[in-house]
Design a protein around this motif. Structure first.
Motif, PDB file in Angstrom:
ATOM      1  N   GLY A 119       0.907  -1.105  -0.158  1.00 26.86           N
ATOM      2  CA  GLY A 119       0.131  -0.061  -0.018  1.00 26.86           C
ATOM      3  C   GLY A 119       0.853   1.265   0.069  1.00 26.86           C
ATOM      4  N   LEU A 120       1.812   1.155   0.850  1.00 26.11           N
ATOM      5  CA  LEU A 120       3.021   2.395   0.860  1.00 26.11           C
ATOM      6  C   LEU A 120       3.531   2.702  -0.776  1.00 26.11           C
ATOM      7  N   ASN A 121       3.958   1.601  -1.210  1.00 25.88           N
ATOM      8  CA  ASN A 121       4.686   1.729  -2.378  1.00 25.88           C
ATOM      9  C   ASN A 121       3.731   1.967  -3.545  1.00 25.88           C
ATOM     10  N   MET A 122       2.495   1.493  -3.382  1.00 25.72           N
ATOM     11  CA  MET A 122       1.529   1.958  -4.373  1.00 25.72           C
ATOM     12  C   MET A 122       1.156   3.495  -4.515  1.00 25.72           C
ATOM     13  N   LEU A 123       1.213   4.166  -3.362  1.00 26.32           N
ATOM     14  CA  LEU A 123       0.556   5.441  -3.354  1.00 26.32           C
ATOM     15  C   LEU A 123       1.708   6.393  -2.863  1.00 26.32           C
ATOM     16  N   SER A 124       2.817   5.885  -3.240  1.00 29.83           N
ATOM     17  CA  SER A 124       4.300   6.900  -2.767  1.00 29.83           C
ATOM     18  C   SER A 124       4.169   8.061  -3.813  1.00 29.83           C
ATOM     19  N   LEU A 125       3.748   7.808  -4.931  1.00 29.24           N
ATOM     20  CA  LEU A 125       3.767   8.934  -6.044  1.00 29.24           C
ATOM     21  C   LEU A 125       2.871  10.068  -5.474  1.00 29.24           C
ATOM     22  N   VAL A 126       1.916   9.811  -4.862  1.00 32.45           N
ATOM     23  CA  VAL A 126       0.999  10.753  -4.278  1.00 32.45           C
ATOM     24  C   VAL A 126       1.400  12.011  -3.814  1.00 32.45           C
ATOM     25  N   VAL A 141      -3.501   0.665   5.936  1.00 28.95           N
ATOM     26  CA  VAL A 141      -2.572   1.461   6.813  1.00 28.95           C
ATOM     27  C   VAL A 141      -1.340   1.833   6.003  1.00 28.95           C
ATOM     28  N   GLY A 142      -0.822   1.172   5.046  1.00 33.23           N
ATOM     29  CA  GLY A 142       0.397   1.582   4.040  1.00 33.23           C
ATOM     30  C   GLY A 142       0.056   2.814   3.613  1.00 33.23           C
ATOM     31  N   ILE A 143      -1.319   3.124   3.237  1.00 32.74           N
ATOM     32  CA  ILE A 143      -1.651   4.472   2.494  1.00 32.74           C
ATOM     33  C   ILE A 143      -1.669   5.605   3.445  1.00 32.74           C
ATOM     34  N   MET A 144      -2.035   5.203   4.751  1.00 32.88           N
ATOM     35  CA  MET A 144      -1.846   6.097   6.058  1.00 32.88           C
ATOM     36  C   MET A 144      -0.198   6.499   6.185  1.00 32.88           C
ATOM     37  N   LEU A 145       0.542   5.512   5.986  1.00 34.39           N
ATOM     38  CA  LEU A 145       1.792   5.756   6.413  1.00 34.39           C
ATOM     39  C   LEU A 145       2.492   6.807   5.411  1.00 34.39           C
ATOM     40  N   VAL A 146       1.752   6.816   4.061  1.00 32.84           N
ATOM     41  CA  VAL A 146       2.384   7.433   3.002  1.00 32.84           C
ATOM     42  C   VAL A 146       2.136   9.038   3.254  1.00 32.84           C
ATOM     43  N   ALA A 147       0.814   9.203   4.063  1.00 26.08           N
ATOM     44  CA  ALA A 147       0.584  10.640   4.337  1.00 26.08           C
ATOM     45  C   ALA A 147       1.229  11.108   5.552  1.00 26.08           C
ATOM     46  N   GLY A 148       1.620  10.210   6.562  1.00 22.60           N
ATOM     47  CA  GLY A 148       2.206  10.322   7.799  1.00 22.60           C
ATOM     48  C   GLY A 148       3.490  10.839   7.333  1.00 22.60           C
ATOM     49  N   TRP A 149       4.154   9.911   6.709  1.00 25.84           N
ATOM     50  CA  TRP A 149       5.682  10.455   6.621  1.00 25.84           C
ATOM     51  C   TRP A 149       5.802  11.748   5.516  1.00 25.84           C
ATOM     52  N   GLY A 150       4.806  11.809   4.704  1.00 32.60           N
ATOM     53  CA  GLY A 150       4.799  13.047   3.735  1.00 32.60           C
ATOM     54  C   GLY A 150       4.562  14.122   4.552  1.00 32.60           C
ATOM     55  N   ALA A 151       3.928  14.266   5.411  1.00 31.66           N
ATOM     56  CA  ALA A 151       3.542  15.423   6.434  1.00 31.66           C
ATOM     57  C   ALA A 151       4.898  15.986   7.170  1.00 31.66           C
ATOM     58  N   ILE A 152       5.755  14.637   7.402  1.00 32.42           N
ATOM     59  CA  ILE A 152       6.973  15.030   8.377  1.00 32.42           C
ATOM     60  C   ILE A 152       8.096  15.612   7.526  1.00 32.42           C
ATOM     61  N   ILE A 153       8.269  15.057   6.336  1.00 37.37           N
ATOM     62  CA  ILE A 153       9.476  15.068   5.546  1.00 37.37           C
ATOM     63  C   ILE A 153       9.024  15.623   4.223  1.00 37.37           C
ATOM     64  N   LYS A 154       9.614  17.011   4.133  1.00 40.34           N
ATOM     65  CA  LYS A 154       9.337  17.865   2.855  1.00 40.34           C
ATOM     66  C   LYS A 154      10.213  17.615   1.693  1.00 40.34           C
ATOM     67  N   ASP A 155      11.381  16.916   1.906  1.00 44.61           N
ATOM     68  CA  ASP A 155      12.230  16.636   0.798  1.00 44.61           C
ATOM     69  C   ASP A 155      11.687  15.438   0.142  1.00 44.61           C
ATOM     70  N   ARG A 156      11.578  15.627  -1.077  1.00 42.99           N
ATOM     71  CA  ARG A 156      10.927  14.202  -1.949  1.00 42.99           C
ATOM     72  C   ARG A 156      11.818  13.193  -1.946  1.00 42.99           C
ATOM     73  N   GLN A 157      13.475  13.388  -1.944  1.00 45.70           N
ATOM     74  CA  GLN A 157      14.429  12.286  -2.142  1.00 45.70           C
ATOM     75  C   GLN A 157      14.432  11.738  -1.090  1.00 45.70           C
ATOM     76  N   LEU A 158      14.467  12.387   0.303  1.00 49.91           N
ATOM     77  CA  LEU A 158      14.536  11.616   1.512  1.00 49.91           C
ATOM     78  C   LEU A 158      13.035  11.063   1.871  1.00 49.91           C
ATOM     79  N   LEU A 159      12.139  11.657   1.491  1.00 48.83           N
ATOM     80  CA  LEU A 159      11.020  10.965   1.635  1.00 48.83           C
ATOM     81  C   LEU A 159      10.877   9.517   1.014  1.00 48.83           C
ATOM     82  N   GLN A 160      11.309   9.609  -0.172  1.00 47.09           N
ATOM     83  CA  GLN A 160      11.194   8.361  -0.980  1.00 47.09           C
ATOM     84  C   GLN A 160      12.242   7.356  -0.582  1.00 47.09           C
ATOM     85  N   ILE A 161      13.367   7.843   0.004  1.00 47.56           N
ATOM     86  CA  ILE A 161      14.300   6.740   0.894  1.00 47.56           C
ATOM     87  C   ILE A 161      13.518   6.118   1.830  1.00 47.56           C
ATOM     88  N   ILE A 162      12.960   6.955   2.687  1.00 50.49           N
ATOM     89  CA  ILE A 162      12.174   6.428   3.759  1.00 50.49           C
ATOM     90  C   ILE A 162      11.191   5.398   3.374  1.00 50.49           C
TER      91      ILE A 162
END
Length: 553
Positions: free
Chosen positions: A36-43, A227-248
């Motif tokens: 779920g996290l990988n599927m929606l990471s591009l959002v 839950v994976g989708i919610m993790l995408v949102a949670g990490w996105g709200a914390i990390i603003k840099d797209r490169q570090l965010l994708q690494i996470i």
């Protein structure tokens, strides 16, 4: 006693859901969270924030400046809807409009993103859609290729090696320097990120737990995906840099890498492929973990699988789903069902993506709203059956699409969108269980892979279909709704699987459910035929047993 009955007897000794099954299930379900996290990471990684054409005298150094409507009205034309056009400017000298070639982005919620860097807006809007489609087509490939491979070499090897590649590609895609290489790696990421571990993990669970727990465990996979989708949102709200965010995001695959040592192969798959001693060894281990008093003698079962069955299983593959008439009809029906559910699921998700407010909160709620639908699903699946519930929810979800698109934007329209999402999330969850129960063990992973392939095909088409709103704003939703309505009706012709033993061989799969449709039964528990003497009998002679010692899978 036949080979199939032997493995049913052995698995029955474990009970439906003991300590061993609970531990293995925990390992399996982690793959749903990462999928779920990988599927929606591009959002978030490729998010398109609020933007407009650059107004050089106000946006210094291409920095987005908040301007009032008076100033905007001088420089930017309005659309028929009354909103400002984000793709055009007004020549203040001639009062003519023209397409701009430079944009400024609102960084309130997003620090950086691929869409900002590569300007996925206006005439280049298609680039963002293609990036998401590339991932979905990767999942498409993985569903077919890895699904078939898992039936041939085992569930565990495909699961574990996919986890390793998921980690490498998930981190590696963060460093891609340009668009084409980004598409290629996103495609490969899709193969292993949302198909490679997730589908074998789901099948492993379905082949391990008992009949009374299949519904709960299957739906739990969908909840974990949310839950994976919610993790995408949670990490996105914390990390603003797209490169570090994708690494996470990519590093979440680390939780799957220990499965090489912690997770066991499916005893049913091992048995079906003639590896009887390995299957018995795992079952003995499980009995010990469950603290069962039952003892088994491995020598009684070693070599039980007939040579001709092993030969058949070695050759079994995705094409066997189409060789016989009953299996072929079921396969085509289920393929459309997966396609329709995915199409409406992602279509409704995209329609709610335009909601105002914090995009991370909106995305989080989009995942959260699915959880109560799964609770309802678990409660109803084993009472109403798979067939009737799936059909009803797909038809009702399609109707919600039609109603929502014909209402003015507002709370009522939003309510129908959420109702549709609730219904489709539930039917989509049931389809996973339903598919696993309809098809025989020797090609179950292939069937699941084929279904997932159809789902990802529609998932890949969804962002492209939404581009049709430039011709008619209602067109995408109508397309989604019609396909859901047609598929929902056709589901009524599938057999019911509730409280039925799962078929083992191709022959079992062909015989299963013949003559059983919604129209030949007054209840959703599955139709019963009558023999020549008028005695009722189920589609298969084997019936699920009740006690722990004689339970059948």
């Amino acid at each position: 006693m036949t080979s199939g009955q032997d493995i049913d007897t052995l698995m029955g000794h474990l009970g439906d859901f003991g300590k061993y099954q609970a531990w293995q299930f925990t390992l399996h379900i982690l793959s749903a969270i990462t999928a779920g996290l990988n599927m929606l990471s591009l959002v978030t990684v490729a998010a398109v924030p609020e933007h407009r054409c650059e107004i050089s005298e106000h946006d210094l150094n291409k920095t987005y400046t908040e301007l009032n409507e008076t100033i905007l009205g001088v420089h930017i034309p309005r659309l028929q809807s009354g909103k400002f056009d984000s793709c055009s400017l007004i020549n203040t000298t001639t009062n003519a409009t023209y397409k701009c070639d430079s944009w400024v982005f609102d960084h309130t919620y997003y620090g950086t993103s691929r869409a900002i860097e590569w300007e996925f807006v206006c005439d280049q809007r298609w680039m963002g859609a293609v990036a998401q489609s590339a991932y979905m087509f990767g999942v498409f490939t993985g569903a077919v290729w890895l699904g078939n491979l898992a039936d041939k070499v085992g569930r565990k090897p495909v699961f574990c090696w996919s986890a390793v590649l998921q980690l490498l590609l998930g981190v590696g895609v963060a460093f891609t320097p340009e668009y084409i290489s980004f598409l290629v790696i996103r495609y490969l990421y899709g193969i292993f990120g949302s198909a490679g571990s997730y589908i074998p993990g789901f099948v492993l669970t379905m082949e391990l737990v008992g009949p009374s727990k299949r519904s709960m465990c299957g739906v739990a996979f969908q909840a974990a995906f949310a839950v994976g989708i919610m993790l995408v949102a949670g990490w996105g709200a914390i990390i603003k840099d797209r490169q570090l965010l994708q690494i996470i995001y990519g590093c979440h695959a680390l939780v799957l890498c220990g499965h090489f040592w912690l997770m066991d192969e499916s005893p049913r798959w091992l048995w079906a492929n003639g590896r009887t001693s390995e299957a018995v060894s795992i079952i003995k281990k499980a009995l010990k973990t469950n603290k069962s008093p039952v003892t088994i003698a491995p020598e009684e079962y070693t070599g039980k699988a007939a040579k001709e069955k092993r030969t058949q299983n070695e050759k079994a593959g995705v094409l066997d789903l189409f060789k016989t008439p009953n299996l072929r009809k079921k396969t085509l029906n289920v393929m459309l069902c997966w396609f329709a559910n995915s199409l409406v699921y992602y279509g409704l998700s995209l329609s709610t993506g335009s909601m105002k407010g914090n995009p991370y909160l909106v995305l989080f709620v989009m995942g959260l709203v699915e959880l109560p639908s799964y609770v309802v699903t678990v409660y109803l699946m084993d009472r109403l059956g798979r067939r009737s519930l799936t059909s009803f929810e797909m038809i009702a979800g399609g109707i919600c699409c039609i109603i929502a698109v014909n209402l003015a934007e507002g709370p009522v329209s939003t309510g129908f969108v959420f109702a549709g999402k609730f219904l489709i999330a539930s039917s989509f969850a049931i389809v996973y269980n339903y598919s696993a129960e309809l098809f025989p063990t020797v090609i179950r992973n292939s069937a699941m892979g084929l279904g997932a392939m159809c789902a990802r095909t529609s998932g890949a088409l969804t962002p492209l279909i939404t581009l049709l709103d430039s011709f008619d704003p209602k067109m995408p939703a109508i397309i989604f709704a019609v396909i859901a309505l047609v598929s929902g009706f056709l589901v009524t012709f599938l057999p019911e699987t509730l409280e039925k033993p799962m078929p083992q061989t191709i022959e079992d799969g062909e015989k299963f459910g013949i003559g059983d449709t919604c129209f030949t039964s007054l209840c959703a528990k599955g139709a019963k035929d009558e023999d020549e003497d008028g005695k009722p009998t189920t589609d298969m002679e084997v019936k699920p047993l009740k006690s722990q010692n004689d339970a059948v899978y």
